[in-house]
Design an enzyme around this catalytic site. Structure first.
Site, PDB file in Angstrom:
ATOM      1  N   GLN A  52      -6.781  -1.023   3.000  1.00 41.34           N
ATOM      2  CA  GLN A  52      -6.053  -0.729   4.244  1.00 41.34           C
ATOM      3  C   GLN A  52      -6.686   0.451   4.980  1.00 41.34           C
ATOM      4  O   GLN A  52      -6.940   1.499   4.385  1.00 41.34           O
ATOM      5  CB  GLN A  52      -4.584  -0.409   3.967  1.00 41.34           C
ATOM      6  CG  GLN A  52      -3.812  -0.357   5.282  1.00 41.34           C
ATOM      7  CD  GLN A  52      -2.407   0.186   5.158  1.00 41.34           C
ATOM      8  OE1 GLN A  52      -2.215   1.323   4.746  1.00 41.34           O
ATOM      9  NE2 GLN A  52      -1.427  -0.617   5.522  1.00 41.34           N
ATOM     10  N   LYS A  75      -0.372  -4.624   9.221  1.00 40.09           N
ATOM     11  CA  LYS A  75       0.960  -4.284   8.701  1.00 40.09           C
ATOM     12  C   LYS A  75       1.649  -3.398   9.723  1.00 40.09           C
ATOM     13  O   LYS A  75       1.105  -2.380  10.135  1.00 40.09           O
ATOM     14  CB  LYS A  75       0.817  -3.570   7.359  1.00 40.09           C
ATOM     15  CG  LYS A  75       2.141  -3.182   6.722  1.00 40.09           C
ATOM     16  CD  LYS A  75       1.931  -2.790   5.266  1.00 40.09           C
ATOM     17  CE  LYS A  75       3.206  -2.335   4.583  1.00 40.09           C
ATOM     18  NZ  LYS A  75       3.574  -0.963   4.879  1.00 40.09           N
ATOM     19  N   CYS A  84       2.522   3.242   9.830  1.00 47.61           N
ATOM     20  CA  CYS A  84       2.770   4.551   9.205  1.00 47.61           C
ATOM     21  C   CYS A  84       3.554   5.464  10.164  1.00 47.61           C
ATOM     22  O   CYS A  84       3.173   5.638  11.318  1.00 47.61           O
ATOM     23  CB  CYS A  84       1.442   5.204   8.818  1.00 47.61           C
ATOM     24  SG  CYS A  84       1.694   6.790   7.999  1.00 47.61           S
ATOM     25  N   GLY A  86      10.360  -4.677   2.800  1.00 43.79           N
ATOM     26  CA  GLY A  86      11.478  -3.764   2.993  1.00 43.79           C
ATOM     27  C   GLY A  86      12.651  -4.147   2.116  1.00 43.79           C
ATOM     28  O   GLY A  86      13.240  -5.212   2.282  1.00 43.79           O
ATOM     29  N   ARG A 104       8.595   0.521  -3.046  1.00 45.61           N
ATOM     30  CA  ARG A 104       9.208   1.532  -3.919  1.00 45.61           C
ATOM     31  C   ARG A 104       9.781   0.988  -5.218  1.00 45.61           C
ATOM     32  O   ARG A 104       9.797   1.695  -6.221  1.00 45.61           O
ATOM     33  CB  ARG A 104      10.283   2.294  -3.125  1.00 45.61           C
ATOM     34  CG  ARG A 104       9.664   3.163  -2.039  1.00 45.61           C
ATOM     35  CD  ARG A 104      10.662   3.580  -1.006  1.00 45.61           C
ATOM     36  NE  ARG A 104      11.171   2.415  -0.299  1.00 45.61           N
ATOM     37  CZ  ARG A 104      12.169   2.444   0.562  1.00 45.61           C
ATOM     38  NH1 ARG A 104      12.768   3.575   0.821  1.00 45.61           N
ATOM     39  NH2 ARG A 104      12.562   1.338   1.164  1.00 45.61           N
ATOM     40  N   PRO A 163       0.859  -1.190   0.000  1.00 43.35           N
ATOM     41  CA  PRO A 163       0.000   0.000   0.000  1.00 43.35           C
ATOM     42  C   PRO A 163       0.891   1.235   0.000  1.00 43.35           C
ATOM     43  O   PRO A 163       1.829   1.310   0.790  1.00 43.35           O
ATOM     44  CB  PRO A 163      -0.761  -0.126   1.333  1.00 43.35           C
ATOM     45  CG  PRO A 163       0.091  -0.998   2.200  1.00 43.35           C
ATOM     46  CD  PRO A 163       0.836  -1.916   1.279  1.00 43.35           C
TER      47      PRO A 163
HETATM   48  C1  LIG Z   1       5.135   7.063  -0.986  1.00 43.78           C
HETATM   49  C2  LIG Z   1       4.863   5.976  -0.009  1.00 43.78           C
HETATM   50  C3  LIG Z   1       3.606   5.846   0.537  1.00 43.78           C
HETATM   51  C4  LIG Z   1       3.335   4.835   1.477  1.00 43.78           C
HETATM   52  N1  LIG Z   1       2.077   4.692   1.962  1.00 43.78           N
HETATM   53  C5  LIG Z   1       1.795   3.654   2.793  1.00 43.78           C
HETATM   54  C6  LIG Z   1       0.459   3.391   3.215  1.00 43.78           C
HETATM   55  O1  LIG Z   1      -0.502   4.088   2.834  1.00 43.78           O
HETATM   56  N2  LIG Z   1       0.264   2.338   4.060  1.00 43.78           N
HETATM   57  C7  LIG Z   1       1.285   1.529   4.503  1.00 43.78           C
HETATM   58  O2  LIG Z   1       1.064   0.589   5.260  1.00 43.78           O
HETATM   59  N3  LIG Z   1       2.547   1.744   4.088  1.00 43.78           N
HETATM   60  C8  LIG Z   1       2.809   2.766   3.244  1.00 43.78           C
HETATM   61  N4  LIG Z   1       4.089   2.923   2.778  1.00 43.78           N
HETATM   62  C9  LIG Z   1       5.130   1.946   3.168  1.00 43.78           C
HETATM   63  C10 LIG Z   1       5.228   0.798   2.142  1.00 43.78           C
HETATM   64  O3  LIG Z   1       4.020   0.059   2.095  1.00 43.78           O
HETATM   65  C11 LIG Z   1       6.390  -0.147   2.494  1.00 43.78           C
HETATM   66  O4  LIG Z   1       6.159  -0.685   3.771  1.00 43.78           O
HETATM   67  C12 LIG Z   1       7.754   0.551   2.497  1.00 43.78           C
HETATM   68  O5  LIG Z   1       7.898   1.392   1.365  1.00 43.78           O
HETATM   69  C13 LIG Z   1       8.896  -0.460   2.552  1.00 43.78           C
HETATM   70  O6  LIG Z   1       8.887  -1.311   1.425  1.00 43.78           O
HETATM   71  P1  LIG Z   1       9.896  -1.083   0.162  1.00 43.78           P
HETATM   72  O7  LIG Z   1      11.308  -1.087   0.723  1.00 43.78           O
HETATM   73  O8  LIG Z   1       9.599  -2.216  -0.760  1.00 43.78           O
HETATM   74  O9  LIG Z   1       9.552   0.268  -0.427  1.00 43.78           O
HETATM   75  C14 LIG Z   1       4.364   3.943   1.869  1.00 43.78           C
HETATM   76  C15 LIG Z   1       5.645   4.079   1.297  1.00 43.78           C
HETATM   77  C16 LIG Z   1       5.896   5.075   0.368  1.00 43.78           C
HETATM   78  C17 LIG Z   1       7.282   5.181  -0.217  1.00 43.78           C
END
Ligand SMILES: Cc1cc2nc3c(=O)[nH]c(=O)nc-3n(C[C@H](O)[C@H](O)[C@H](O)COP(=O)(O)O)c2cc1C
Length: 325
Positions: free
Chosen positions: A71, A140, A101, A202, A226, A15
Site C-alpha cells: 500500500q 482503499k 488515512c 469496518g 483491529r 493494512p
Molecule cells: C493501528 C491502525 C493502523 C492503520 N493503518 C492503516 C494503513 O496503514 N493503511 C490503511 O489503509 N488503513 C489503515 N488502518 C485502517 C484499517 O486498515 C481499517 O480500515 C480500519 O481499522 C477499519 O477496519 P476494522 O474495523 O476491521 O478495524 C489502520 C487502522 C489501525 C487501527
C-alpha cells in the site's frame, strides 16, 4: 464470492501501520494456511522514492513466500508512478492506493482521505499508477470526508473509470476516525454502482459478521483490521467458515504458542531488543479475555530481557490453561 485474479483469498488482512509488518504477515499467513490476502503497512511514496532505508525495508517483500499487496500513500501522481515501479521491483503482488488515512500529518499533505475531497487528483493518481506498473492497482477509501460530504458511491465509480482492479471501502467518514460503527449500507450502494469487485471493511470481527456484511451488501471480499490484533488466526478462520468449515475455538495453550511464534518472528526480523519492546503491545492483545490480564500486562511492561519475557509468557498462559480445564 468472486475471486480476485491470483490473490489467495477474498478475505484480506487490513493494512495497519506499525502492525502488519513482515512478522505479522508471516504469522497470519501461517495460521491461515495461506488462505488470506495480505497487505503491507502504508508506505510513504516520497520516502520510498528517496530510498529511505527504513521505508525501503518496509516495502521490500521479496523474501516472503506468499503474495503481498503493497500500500502506497502520497499525493503526487508522478511520484506515485515512480514509487509503484519501485514497489513492483521489491516484489509487490499488487499496489493499493491509500485514500482513507485520517491522520493529520497525512491529510495536511493532501494524501490519504484528503484525496476524497479532490476527485480529479485522485483519478490522476490512479491512472498514473495503472500506467506505471503491470500489476493490479486497488484503492482503499472511506465513506466520505464527514457527515456533510459522503461520496463513496461517486468515488467508487471514479476508481473504476480510472482503471482500479478492485476497491476497498471502510464504512466510516474521515471525521469519525475509528469511532462509531461502520456504515455497511453505503458499501452496499457503492457495490451496486460498479462492476469491479468491492471489499467491505469496518467492524468485521467474527465469521458471523463476515457472513452478515456479505449478505447485507453483496461485497466480493472482506477486510479484517483491529479484530486480528492478538488473533492472527481470525482472518484464516473467517476464510474457512466462508468455505463451509466449522469455527474453531483455540485453547490457552494454542494462543500461547501462537504468541511465542509471533515473538520469534519479531526477533528474527527486528533483533532481540526491539522485539521485546514490540512484544508489549502484542502481549496486551493476545491476553485480552484472559484471567487477571491487567496484572500480567503491568508486570510484562517492565521486562527488558528476552528470556525473562518468554518465561513470563509461559507462566501466565500455563496458569490460564489450568484454570480453563
Ligand atoms: C493501528 C491502525 C493502523 C492503520 N493503518 C492503516 C494503513 O496503514 N493503511 C490503511 O489503509 N488503513 C489503515 N488502518 C485502517 C484499517 O486498515 C481499517 O480500515 C480500519 O481499522 C477499519 O477496519 P476494522 O474495523 O476491521 O478495524 C489502520 C487502522 C489501525 C487501527
Amino acid at each position: 464470492m468472486a475471486l480476485f485474479g491470483k490473490l489467495p483469498s477474498n478475505v484480506f488482512l487490513a493494512p495497519m501501520a506499525g502492525i502488519t509488518d513482515q512478522p505479522t504477515r508471516q504469522i497470519v499467513h501461517k495460521k491461515s494456511r495461506g488462505n488470506v490476502t495480505l497487505v503491507s503497512e502504508m508506505v510513504a511514496i516520497n520516502a520510498l522514492s528517496r530510498k529511505n532505508s527504513k521505508t525501503y525495508r518496509i516495502a521490500d517483500v521479496r523474501k516472503e513466500e506468499y503474495p503481498v499487496i503493497v500500500q502506497l500513500v502520497g499525493a503526487d501522481p508522478a511520484m506515485f508512478a515512480d514509487a509503484a515501479q519501485l514497489a513492483a521491483e521489491l516484489g509487490a503482488a499488487g499496489i493499493d492506493i491509500n485514500m482513507g488515512c485520517p491522520v493529520r500529518k497525512i491529510i495536511t499533505s493532501g494524501a490519504g482521505s484528503a484525496l476524497m475531497t479532490n476527485m480529479p487528483l485522485a483519478a490522476e493518481i490512479i491512472r498514473s499508477v495503472v500506467r506505471a506498473v503491470n500489476l493490479d492497482v486497488s484503492v482503499k477509501f472511506r465513506k466520505g470526508w464527514d457527515s456533510q460530504d459522503i461520496n463513496a458511491v461517486e468515488f467508487a465509480k471514479m476508481c473504476e473509470d480510472s482503471g482500479a482492479a478492485f476497491i476497498t471501502i471502510h464504512g466510516r467518514t474521515r471525521a469519525q476516525g475509528y469511532s462509531g460503527s461502520a456504515d455497511w449500507q453505503v458499501i452496499a450502494k457503492a457495490k451496486k454502482a460498479v462492476k469491479i469487485p468491492v471489499v467491505g471493511n469496518g467492524d468485521i470481527n467474527s465469521p458471523e459478521s463476515a457472513k452478515k456484511i456479505i449478505e447485507e451488501t453483496g461485497v466480493d471480499g472482506v477486510m479484517i483490521g483491529r479484530a486480528a490484533l492478538g488473533a492472527p488466526w481470525l482472518p484464516g478462520q473467517i476464510d474457512a467458515v466462508l468455505h463451509g468449515q466449522a469455527p474453531y475455538v483455540l485453547t490457552a495453550g494454542e494462543i500461547k504458542n501462537t504468541l511465542l511464534e509471533h515473538f520469534a518472528l519479531l526477533k528474527s526480523y527486528y533483533g532481540e531488543k526491539l522485539a521485546v519492546a514490540l512484544s508489549r503491545k502484542y502481549v496486551c492483545w493476545y491476553s485480552k479475555n484472559f484471567y487477571d490480564a491487567k496484572r500480567f500486562r503491568e508486570n510484562y511492561m517492565k521486562i527488558n530481557d528476552y528470556h525473562t519475557a518468554l518465561e513470563e509468557i509461559e507462566n501466565y498462559f500455563n496458569q490460564n490453561e489450568e484454570r480453563t480445564e
